[in-house]
Scaffold this motif. Structure first.
Motif, PDB file in Angstrom:
ATOM      1  N   ILE A 161     -46.097 -18.213 -13.236  1.00 25.16           N
ATOM      2  CA  ILE A 161     -46.689 -17.496 -12.103  1.00 25.16           C
ATOM      3  C   ILE A 161     -45.957 -17.850 -10.809  1.00 25.16           C
ATOM      4  CG2 ILE A 161     -48.818 -17.207 -10.763  1.00 25.16           C
ATOM      5  CD1 ILE A 161     -50.268 -18.178 -13.461  1.00 25.16           C
ATOM      6  N   ASN A 162     -45.606 -16.822 -10.046  1.00 23.23           N
ATOM      7  CA  ASN A 162     -44.949 -17.010  -8.749  1.00 23.23           C
ATOM      8  C   ASN A 162     -45.868 -16.442  -7.658  1.00 23.23           C
ATOM      9  OD1 ASN A 162     -43.303 -16.747  -6.422  1.00 23.23           O
ATOM     10  ND2 ASN A 162     -41.459 -16.520  -7.665  1.00 23.23           N
ATOM     11  N   PRO A 163     -46.261 -17.262  -6.687  1.00 22.18           N
ATOM     12  CA  PRO A 163     -47.211 -16.790  -5.659  1.00 22.18           C
ATOM     13  C   PRO A 163     -46.596 -15.921  -4.572  1.00 22.18           C
ATOM     14  CG  PRO A 163     -46.586 -19.059  -5.191  1.00 22.18           C
ATOM     15  CD  PRO A 163     -45.904 -18.684  -6.490  1.00 22.18           C
TER      16      PRO A 163
ATOM     17  N   PHE B  89     -45.929 -22.859 -12.603  1.00 17.76           N
ATOM     18  CA  PHE B  89     -45.880 -22.176 -11.307  1.00 17.76           C
ATOM     19  C   PHE B  89     -44.502 -22.389 -10.711  1.00 17.76           C
ATOM     20  CE2 PHE B  89     -50.424 -22.923 -11.832  1.00 17.76           C
ATOM     21  CZ  PHE B  89     -50.972 -21.716 -11.419  1.00 17.76           C
ATOM     22  N   PHE B  90     -43.943 -21.360 -10.104  1.00 18.70           N
ATOM     23  CA  PHE B  90     -42.598 -21.462  -9.535  1.00 18.70           C
ATOM     24  C   PHE B  90     -42.471 -20.577  -8.299  1.00 18.70           C
ATOM     25  CE2 PHE B  90     -40.649 -17.376 -10.852  1.00 18.70           C
ATOM     26  CZ  PHE B  90     -41.627 -16.915 -11.712  1.00 18.70           C
ATOM     27  N   GLY B  91     -41.312 -20.699  -7.615  1.00 23.66           N
ATOM     28  CA  GLY B  91     -41.068 -19.888  -6.415  1.00 23.66           C
ATOM     29  C   GLY B  91     -39.660 -19.326  -6.460  1.00 23.66           C
ATOM     30  N   HIS B  92     -38.925 -19.475  -5.346  1.00 22.94           N
ATOM     31  CA  HIS B  92     -37.496 -19.191  -5.234  1.00 22.94           C
ATOM     32  C   HIS B  92     -37.126 -17.712  -5.094  1.00 22.94           C
ATOM     33  CE1 HIS B  92     -33.298 -20.217  -5.382  1.00 22.94           C
ATOM     34  NE2 HIS B  92     -33.078 -19.898  -6.621  1.00 22.94           N
ATOM     35  N   THR B  93     -37.779 -16.803  -5.819  1.00 21.04           N
ATOM     36  CA  THR B  93     -37.403 -15.388  -5.741  1.00 21.04           C
ATOM     37  C   THR B  93     -38.052 -14.697  -4.534  1.00 21.04           C
ATOM     38  OG1 THR B  93     -39.272 -14.600  -7.047  1.00 21.04           O
ATOM     39  CG2 THR B  93     -37.305 -15.252  -8.267  1.00 21.04           C
TER      40      THR B  93
END
Ligand SMILES: [Fe+2]
Length: 248
Positions: free
Chosen positions: A188-190, A150-154
């Motif tokens: 997966i990016n939430p 799981f990641f974010g940032h964008t």
């Protein structure tokens, strides 16, 4: 078991409270924050306090790191830099101590790899195919057996899939729910809680359910005008208030 994944809160207390309000209506065991608790918006202290108080598992984002050490904000665009410098001044030593303890890449329960930008690097982006392939390779080498990251940032919702033959693709989702295949790997990016950038203004987050493994993207309306008023009262750049409304 259900886990909520949230990311890129960016000091938007109104959006964070709305998301937590929705999460609290369900039987959710844990909440994981994928970084960038501060920056851009006007409630950094309150967001750190709430995340601490709710014992939300957190990792470090590039804005969090820059709030602790301003030199990491040197590559930011001018608006991001101004907001970050303001956040850094607003945070008390206790808030910075909390941020300083966070790691930017972590394994959770020997099952999920969580990171902010790319594995091992909170500044790098995971937006294109070659970046997704690189992240899957990192997982296969460094965390064998772990299928889901799981990641974010964008600030964009995304699901990348790697099938058993090694083919990597970005899934086009026609609905908000997806049943995960136990044979495949996923990244997966939430999406973003506090500054969504997919041309819609609502706060975005994700629920992961076990048995069968399913993800559900969610969004919730929040008190946008209050968040904007705080940005203006803090004399942060006007564009930061405007962009919340248009979701860019
Ligand atoms: Fe961010």
């Amino acid at each position: 078991m259900k886990i909520a994944f949230i990311s890129d809160i960016h000091s938007n207390l109104e959006a964070l409270k709305a998301v937590l309000g929705e999460i609290d209506k369900e039987n959710i065991s844990l909440i994981v924050n994928l970084g960038d608790l501060v920056g851009y918006n006007a409630s950094p202290r309150e967001c750190v306090d709430l995340v601490k108080q709710r014992q939300i598992i957190s990792i470090l984002g590039n804005h969090d790191r820059a709030a602790i050490e301003l030199k990491f904000a040197e590559g930011f665009n001018i608006l991001a830099y101004q907001a970050l410098a303001w956040s850094a001044k607003s945070l008390a030593p206790e808030h910075k101590r909390f941020l300083k303890k966070l790691e930017h890449t972590r394994m959770l329960w020997d099952r999920f790899l969580v990171f902010h930008g790319a594995p091992g690097n909170p500044d790098a982006y995971l937006s294109f195919l070659f970046q997704a392939k690189k992240a899957f390779n990192y997982m296969r080498q460094k965390t064998p057996g772990v299928r889901i990251g799981f990641f974010g940032h964008t600030h964009h919702r995304a699901v990348w899939q790697r099938d058993v033959r090694g083919k990597v693709s970005r899934l086009e989702m026609s609905q908000d729910d997806l049943l995960l295949d136990p044979e495949q790997m996923y990244l997966i990016n939430p999406g973003s809680v506090g500054q969504p950038r997919q041309r819609q203004w609502k706060a975005s987050y994700l629920i992961f359910s076990n048995e069968p493994e399913t993800i559900q993207f969610r969004s919730v309306a929040y008190d946008l005008h209050s968040a904007q008023a705080k940005i203006r009262a803090a004399q942060l750049p006007e564009y930061l208030a405007e962009r919340l409304e248009t979701g860019v």
